[in-house]
Design an enzyme around this catalytic site. Sequence first.
Site, short mmCIF file in Angstrom:
data_model
loop_
_atom_site.label_atom_id
_atom_site.label_comp_id
_atom_site.label_asym_id
_atom_site.label_seq_id
_atom_site.Cartn_x
_atom_site.Cartn_y
_atom_site.Cartn_z
CE LYS A 199 36.71 80.88 20.25
NZ LYS A 199 37.49 80.50 19.05
CB SER B 58 35.33 77.79 17.71
OG SER B 58 36.60 78.43 17.88
CB SER C 190 37.99 79.66 15.08
OG SER C 190 37.86 78.26 15.05
#
Length: 594
Positions: A75, A149, A173
């Site tokens: 990420k 996310s 997330s």
Amino acid sequence: MLPEFLSITAIRKAYAGGMTPVDLIEEVIRRCDASKDPAIFITRAKAEDLRAQAKALVARGPEGLPLYGIPFAAKDNIDAIGLPTTAACPDFAYDPAADATVIARLKAAGAILIGKTNLDQFATGLNGSRSPYGIPRCVFDADYVSGGSSSGSAVAVASGLCAFSLGTDTAGSGRVPAMFNNLVGLKPSPGLVPNTGLVPACASVDVITVFAGSVPEAAEVRAVMEGYDAADPFSRVATPHALPARPRIGVLAGAERNFYGNAEVEAAYDAACKRAEDLGAELVPFDYAPFREAAALLYDGPWVAERLAAVEPFLKDHADSFDPTVRGIIEGARKYSAVDAFNGLYRLNALRQKVKPVWEAVDMLMLPTSPTRCTVADMLAEPVKRNSEFGLYTNFANLLGYAAIAVPGGFGASGLPTGVQFVAPPFSDQALVPFATAMQKAAASGMGIERSAALPEAAPQVPEGWLTIAAVGAHLSGMPLNHELTGPGGILLETTRTAGDYRLYSLAGTVPAKPGLVRVPNATGDGIELELWALPPAAFGAFVAAIPAPLGVGKVTLADGRAVTCFLCEAHATEGAEDITAFGGWRAWRAAQG
């Protein structure tokens, strides 16, 4: 030929068959180039850099590299040398001077980072639509959100571009995108995995997570990353928490069952409850209300001010660089005072006390990973409302310090995946793995985009420093005392046999019934079946100290010549005892008794 879904096990099998990391990287590059979702990555690693890393691995060889040649993505709020960190905000971008601790540990284990993935800006969201780099889509229906996310990280794994990826989890997330893309989302206990090199969302509760195709593979990656890091002010030394093999599982009941009208997800949750019972769990309805109240503090309480603290200097001069929804959430924190922060802390600790009776009645909770899902169009129309629905059963976990694993739960008539998550007390991370693994297998959902994929039988990975002990009797799998091994998170390594000069006796008067293993020099035979288990050091010591006479531990020689710690019996206790060696092991003898 590699399968559509790239599991760690499939890659290792390919390497054993003659493929090299150089060959694999070429296939990864080809797959990334051919991907139909342009929003997965913010920055891909350069092809020539990936080839160079693969060639270096081939020259070095796999010895001492547990993740040799395994491709992964991270990420884009986690630092990695050579790739900018953006947190999905172009004006925020910077070139990190060092790898995040987790990236450094994975690289040192032989893993290859293929790129930085898209996310809801500054990790603020559970849906994946709040990024100027595009909106990653659910791999099963491009009309639907991927979850966030950690959106790009989940889609990268689910679509077969890499074997695992790193996400983060503040409010869910690292779990919600797992459900939406038929993956495992492993969320460590806060403090177990270092956050050094992570752009914080809420620094006191952020956790770096793993997306993978199966629970054992996700746990293997976590084991490489975990461990105390003095550079992280929230890093903690873990004391493993045990769980029983047949757990008491807290399940939703009454008004706390809220699926926002999504009957398909509700039916999947009920089906998961049935699978858990079939696996031997006891289902215990519990009151989710205090957990829900704790969850509300994350966005409707002063913890949102921690998001402001993470980006306030940048926000001051670059407010227009923010996604409008993200900016609205973060700027909303300005209404909270220091007094509010302390009152929020007091309320959270009051709720900790309130949930204690729940943990006296259950060993873990089983909750929907998300109670519903929605299309991209619906999310953009109602971004705050729809997003908050996703987090109903996830937001509390980090505030209260828990471990969690989200697993696939089957597909509905819509063709979209469902999922459940298991939540348990702090540092129960490894102890959660066996039951979560069994539940994933029972759901038979495949892995990622490959719905029919058989789950890999991954070789167990033992964390550094764990100790091995051999069980020959009542501690074998399925036997009455096996929980003493599985409870503290013990890992079954293999089933094997002793050398031929051992004899097994049924010891009279033992409760539960136990055998005695004795070596008889110069005797011959086929050996005695046993299981090798690995235990954390503290659990190993406590376990050995509790072994009653006439049993004890010592070294036993296996059929292949290895010497391992094992249950042994004082010779005098076998006088007059029944010799059951001919049965080949305790399990076979017990079966013969009916």
